[in-house]
Design a protein around this motif. Structure first.
Motif, PDB file in Angstrom:
ATOM      1  N   SER A 645      15.509 -46.299 -50.168  1.00 47.28           N
ATOM      2  CA  SER A 645      16.029 -47.680 -50.274  1.00 47.28           C
ATOM      3  C   SER A 645      16.083 -48.574 -48.708  1.00 47.28           C
ATOM      4  O   SER A 645      16.679 -49.407 -48.700  1.00 47.28           O
ATOM      5  CB  SER A 645      17.660 -47.505 -50.734  1.00 47.28           C
ATOM      6  N   SER A 646      15.508 -47.762 -47.759  1.00 51.84           N
ATOM      7  CA  SER A 646      15.694 -48.432 -46.322  1.00 51.84           C
ATOM      8  C   SER A 646      14.686 -49.515 -46.435  1.00 51.84           C
ATOM      9  O   SER A 646      13.607 -49.588 -46.819  1.00 51.84           O
ATOM     10  CB  SER A 646      15.272 -47.094 -45.304  1.00 51.84           C
ATOM     11  N   THR A 647      15.285 -50.266 -45.591  1.00 53.63           N
ATOM     12  CA  THR A 647      14.332 -51.594 -45.264  1.00 53.63           C
ATOM     13  C   THR A 647      13.865 -51.818 -43.868  1.00 53.63           C
ATOM     14  O   THR A 647      13.404 -52.505 -43.327  1.00 53.63           O
ATOM     15  CB  THR A 647      15.062 -52.916 -45.448  1.00 53.63           C
ATOM     16  N   TYR A 648      14.182 -50.445 -43.022  1.00 56.57           N
ATOM     17  CA  TYR A 648      13.788 -50.264 -41.625  1.00 56.57           C
ATOM     18  C   TYR A 648      12.768 -49.150 -41.666  1.00 56.57           C
ATOM     19  O   TYR A 648      11.877 -49.402 -40.749  1.00 56.57           O
ATOM     20  CB  TYR A 648      15.024 -50.010 -40.679  1.00 56.57           C
ATOM     21  N   ARG A 650      10.207 -46.849 -43.654  1.00 56.64           N
ATOM     22  CA  ARG A 650       9.798 -46.539 -44.743  1.00 56.64           C
ATOM     23  C   ARG A 650       8.529 -45.696 -44.593  1.00 56.64           C
ATOM     24  O   ARG A 650       7.839 -45.627 -43.675  1.00 56.64           O
ATOM     25  CB  ARG A 650       9.302 -47.656 -45.664  1.00 56.64           C
ATOM     26  N   TYR A 701      11.085 -60.710 -49.228  1.00 56.01           N
ATOM     27  CA  TYR A 701      11.147 -59.069 -49.581  1.00 56.01           C
ATOM     28  C   TYR A 701      12.598 -58.679 -49.371  1.00 56.01           C
ATOM     29  O   TYR A 701      13.195 -57.848 -49.918  1.00 56.01           O
ATOM     30  CB  TYR A 701       9.880 -58.619 -48.875  1.00 56.01           C
ATOM     31  N   LEU A 702      12.935 -59.251 -48.021  1.00 56.74           N
ATOM     32  CA  LEU A 702      14.198 -58.444 -47.565  1.00 56.74           C
ATOM     33  C   LEU A 702      15.462 -58.937 -48.453  1.00 56.74           C
ATOM     34  O   LEU A 702      16.447 -58.155 -48.866  1.00 56.74           O
ATOM     35  CB  LEU A 702      14.561 -58.928 -46.371  1.00 56.74           C
ATOM     36  N   HIS A 705      15.933 -57.010 -51.661  1.00 55.32           N
ATOM     37  CA  HIS A 705      16.177 -55.840 -51.280  1.00 55.32           C
ATOM     38  C   HIS A 705      17.515 -55.667 -50.798  1.00 55.32           C
ATOM     39  O   HIS A 705      18.176 -54.792 -50.165  1.00 55.32           O
ATOM     40  CB  HIS A 705      15.368 -54.851 -50.313  1.00 55.32           C
ATOM     41  N   ARG A 718      11.639 -54.421 -37.356  1.00 56.09           N
ATOM     42  CA  ARG A 718      11.155 -54.015 -38.817  1.00 56.09           C
ATOM     43  C   ARG A 718       9.747 -53.018 -38.861  1.00 56.09           C
ATOM     44  O   ARG A 718       9.134 -52.906 -39.781  1.00 56.09           O
ATOM     45  CB  ARG A 718      10.927 -55.058 -39.859  1.00 56.09           C
ATOM     46  N   ASN A 721       8.703 -50.397 -41.129  1.00 60.74           N
ATOM     47  CA  ASN A 721       8.709 -50.536 -42.807  1.00 60.74           C
ATOM     48  C   ASN A 721       7.387 -51.194 -42.843  1.00 60.74           C
ATOM     49  O   ASN A 721       7.247 -52.474 -42.388  1.00 60.74           O
ATOM     50  CB  ASN A 721       9.856 -51.570 -43.036  1.00 60.74           C
ATOM     51  N   GLU A 723       6.046 -52.439 -45.354  1.00 62.26           N
ATOM     52  CA  GLU A 723       6.302 -53.605 -46.468  1.00 62.26           C
ATOM     53  C   GLU A 723       6.630 -54.749 -45.954  1.00 62.26           C
ATOM     54  O   GLU A 723       6.035 -55.923 -46.184  1.00 62.26           O
ATOM     55  CB  GLU A 723       7.558 -53.304 -47.431  1.00 62.26           C
ATOM     56  N   ALA A 724       7.537 -55.055 -44.880  1.00 58.13           N
ATOM     57  CA  ALA A 724       8.014 -56.157 -44.121  1.00 58.13           C
ATOM     58  C   ALA A 724       6.734 -56.486 -43.066  1.00 58.13           C
ATOM     59  O   ALA A 724       6.640 -57.658 -43.134  1.00 58.13           O
ATOM     60  CB  ALA A 724       9.251 -55.679 -43.254  1.00 58.13           C
TER      61      ALA A 724
END
Length: 825
Positions: A645-648, A650, A701-702, A705, A718, A721, A723-724
């Protein structure tokens, strides 16, 4: 590191070092090779030679590699490749986080393959300094440092926990906690060894860093430069770096700087000079009697900006000035004596009082230091130097010129328009060239006590004459070391900086890396609504478009004292020789000459206020952190447990599904052109470090989430991550994509549908789903090849490391000559 004596082809060159140390010491003596070519080698090449001799195991490094280096005068013109093993690796958090993420991911892959994850460990010392995350959110406040640090920890607690896990899980890793300083200043003042002593074996300090300005350490006589995170990871894991044996440009210095001329003026002059000469891919080595007039801090300032003049390094060999700097920064006398003994024994020390053989260089340049004039650089590139006396004319030419590096194409009737607005009850005004950000920042200059004392004296004289900085200008002071605060306090000059609004905001890169924080919304609205070309003036090393702040289209690099002067003037549209900076007490006009101190004034204060105890007391506690850092609780497992679940942080996809057998080559089918650019595309255009725009794919994206816009933080924060980061690749708001004509922004035309989309959306069309991220993000977008006229070496290496093919047009060809973009579908 070294190949063991029994397995080293050059074990016969091992010698005892005459030291008073218990047990003595040994070293690989290059003079013991008995080759007369060594005495003519540039000092930088001697470092490469020693490393090859010491590590020659006939596997990673061979006798033939050593011979290539010995024959440098001939082989450097043949573009031969050699392996190089650095003594250590230097990381900062922006680029260090992805490295640590990759290492953690490697451990996971090793575990899944049934191997021992503890085998994934740095084999050379790796130092990581957390310095790129503090933002100048709060300024002009006595509580700015504490408040900004609290915000930094609030936003980055998860990342800091991950970073703190690093040295507990990996061997050979040191973390310098946030709030300690800027990586290159800390490296210069504390981390650099100059000469390593590893279990009694002595050898030169050398470093590869994941930041392009690692080159600053060359001012201390330590060979080092920036590489991509992928190359840094390989070096940490014991792999030699393959490099083209470079040509070396010798720049001879003579004379001395004139009264009132600063090291910043000198480095901007050198940058323009070397950029014009052409030093890309080369080493630059400084020599000549002018070296005796150049303080170590001045050398470091020049070495710092090697990326801006295009060189791999700008090197200053070790001499007596180096040794004195080591002493003043708190290194022990015994250590300094050992450094001198070793370097003299291996002919790597310069003594101006002894006869020496002048090295041979690939090409030669000369600079009389007396010719250097006060100057700044901009508005869009570091090497576009403008002397102060020509600045007003140059600015008006920029307004007039067509859009480009030196042009904004502002219609004549709008060039002098003044916009007035209410700023919290005070009448404010802006026009093209108005300064809205003035930042004393960056290791380039805050590591230099004379220029910092210059700035304090300018502030003192200006304050005493009654000058003030307008309140709508965002002013900040972000030193690269706590030492700076100590000598500014002792000298009594810090109070005057604060009086003018230059309060301490933190110890980190801040504005130089794009962490300038938001402008007051009133000022931002005035700029946007009236299309003002606002200016930022900073004591940094880079001013590329979109880097400093989205709303400052004109960004100028200047010395710390000139940052203050431009803040006082409130505009870059000024000729300081003829126009007053402002009106002081008694309505008296105040000119630059009224507040500019002499070099003698500066030198006197430096001598009496920059003390060795300041460095020792600062660095004795630097690894102990602060209460917020020390309260972080970190996991103890050797394999990292990823939070989905982390956005920082991954787990990246690079090692997922890895097997013991390589997959082999695969065909590239149905490729189309994603983007088409002109010249001078930088990594700042490709991989962003600054703020995340609210309408960008990364922002979407953020939000999806659960991240609120106020907590977006920056792209730099970021980087753990993927994804970001892949959504932010090619996301610069100033980038010009030829597929869109002259339109700027992070969009493109999807081929073959012709739809106009964000780059990420176009790249993902029809699918479900230095900075090494300039290559990682490119790869994750599905790009298989980048075609250009030429590549910057780090970016090219990163692309290769990520499996993206860097291809060059044939000489005389480009995209326009080959055909329209539609032909590339």
């Amino acid at each position: 590191m070294a190949a063991t004596g029994s397995s080293n082809t050059f074990s016969f060159s091992l010698r005892r070092l005459p030291l008073d140390l218990e047990g003595g010491g040994s070293y690989y003596s290059t003079p013991a090779l008995g080759d007369p070519r060594i005495d003519k080698l540039p000092y930088t090449i001697r470092v490469l030679l020693e490393s090859a001799v010491r590590n020659c195991d006939e596997f990673q490094i061979t006798k033939e590699d050593v011979e290539k280096i010995l024959g440098w005068e001939k082989t450097s013109m043949e573009l031969v490749e050699i392996p190089f093993k650095p003594s250590r690796v230097l990381l900062q958090d922006f680029t260090g986080i992805p490295v640590l993420v990759d290492l953690a991911s490697m451990r996971g892959a090793m575990s899944e393959l049934g191997g021992d994850p503890d085998k994934i460990n740095p084999m050379v010392p790796a130092d990581l300094v957390i310095d790129h995350l503090v933002t100048a959110n709060v300024v002009r406040s006595d509580n700015a440092v504490q408040t900004n640090m609290e915000l930094e920890f609030e936003r980055n607690k998860e990342r800091f926990t991950f970073l703190k896990w690093g040295p507990s899980a990996f061997h050979n890793m040191l973390i310098i906690p946030p709030g300690s300083g800027i990586v290159h200043q800390v490296n210069l003042e504390y981390l650099a060894r100059v000469v390593f002593n590893r279990n009694g074996l002595f050898y030169p300090d050398s470093v590869l860093g994941t930041d392009s300005h690692t080159t600053m350490i060359n001012g201390l006589g330590v060979l080092g430069w920036g590489v991509g995170g992928i190359d840094a990871e390989a070096a940490m894991l014991g792999q030699p770096m393959s490099m083209v044996l470079p040509g070396v440009v010798g720049l001879k210095l003579h004379g001395t700087l004139r009264n009132g001329v600063t090291a910043t003026d000198l480095v901007l002059t050198v940058t323009q000079m070397l950029r014009k000469h052409g030093v890309v891919g080369k080493f630059v080595e400084f020599y000549g009697r002018g070296m005796e007039e150049l303080a170590l801090a001045d050398r470091a300032t020049i070495a710092n900006m090697a990326p801006e003049y295009g060189a791999t390094v700008g090197f200053f060999p070790v001499d007596h000035i180096t040794l004195e700097y080591l002493k003043i920064t708190g290194r022990e006398d015994e250590t300094v004596s050992t450094i001198e003994t070793y370097l003299r024994a291996n002919r790597m020390f310069v003594d101006y009082n002894e006869p020496t053989i002048e090295p041979t260089y690939s090409s030669y340049l000369e600079l009389d230091l007396r010719d250097v004039e006060p100057c700044i650089s901009g508005p869009k590139r570091p090497h576009d130097r403008v002397t102060l006396k020509d600045m007003k004319a140059d600015w008006h030419a920029c307004l007039e010129n067509k859009i480009g590096f030196k042009g904004y194409a502002v219609p004549k009737d709008l060039q002098d328009r003044v916009v007035k607005f209410d700023f919290h009850g005070e009448t404010a005004e802006l026009k093209h060239g108005s300064v809205v950000i003035a930042a004393i920042t960056s290791c380039t200059n805050t590591s230099n006590p004379p220029v910092m004392i210059y700035s304090g004296l300018v502030a003192k004289k200006a304050y005493e004459l009654g000058l003030e900085v307008k309140p709508w200008i965002k002013t900040s002071l972000a030193p690269g070391s706590g030492v700076v605060t100590k000598y500014l306090l002792r000298s009594g000059l810090l109070r005057y900086l604060i009086d003018l609004g230059f309060n301490l905001v933190g110890y980190g890169c801040t504005t130089c890396i794009g962490n300038s924080g938001d402008l007051d919304q009133i000022v931002a609205d005035a700029i946007i609504e009236n299309e003002i070309i606002a200016a930022a003036v900073l004591s940094g090393n880079r001013n590329f478009e979109g880097r400093i702040h989205p709303l400052t289209q004109a960004n100028y690099l200047a010395s710390p004292p000139l940052v203050i002067v431009y803040a006082l003037a409130g505009t870059v549209d000024i000729n300081f020789e003829e126009e007053p900076i402002g009106t002081g007490k008694g309505d008296r006009p105040v000119f630059l000459r009224d507040i500019w101190p002499s070099s003698e004034e500066v030198s006197e204060i430096v001598q009496s206020n920059v003390l060795v105890d300041m460095f020792r007391s600062t660095y004795e506690v630097i690894t102990k952190g602060n209460p917020m850092w020390n309260q972080l609780v970190v996991p103890t497992a050797e394999v990292y447990s990823w939070d989905p679940s982390s956005t920082y942080i991954r787990e990246p996809p690079f090692f997922k599904g890895m097997t013991m057998d390589p997959p082999g080559p695969r065909s590239i089918n149905d490729a189309y052109c994603l983007l088409s650019f002109g010249d001078c595309v930088t990594t700042d255009h490709i991989s962003l470090a600054g703020s995340i725009h609210k309408d960008s794919p990364a922002a979407k994206y953020l939000v999806e989430h659960g991240v609120k816009p106020k907590h977006f933080n920056s792209y730099g924060s970021r980087r753990g991550n993927y994804e970001a980061m892949m959504r932010g690749t090619f996301g610069n708001i100033r980038i010009v994509n030829k597929l869109l004509g002259c339109e700027t922004g992070p969009k493109t035309i999807h081929i073959p549908t012709g739809e106009k989309l964000y780059v990420y959306d176009a790249a993902m069309y029809g699918t479900g789903s230095s900075r090494d991220w300039d290559a990682k993000g490119t790869m994750l977008l599905g790009v298989k090849s980048v075609i250009a006229k030429s590549f910057e070496s780090i970016h090219r290496s990163n692309l290769v490391g990520m499996g993206v093919i860097p291809l060059c047009f044939k000489s005389g060809e480009d995209m326009e000559s080959i055909g329209h973009w539609s032909d590339w579908a």
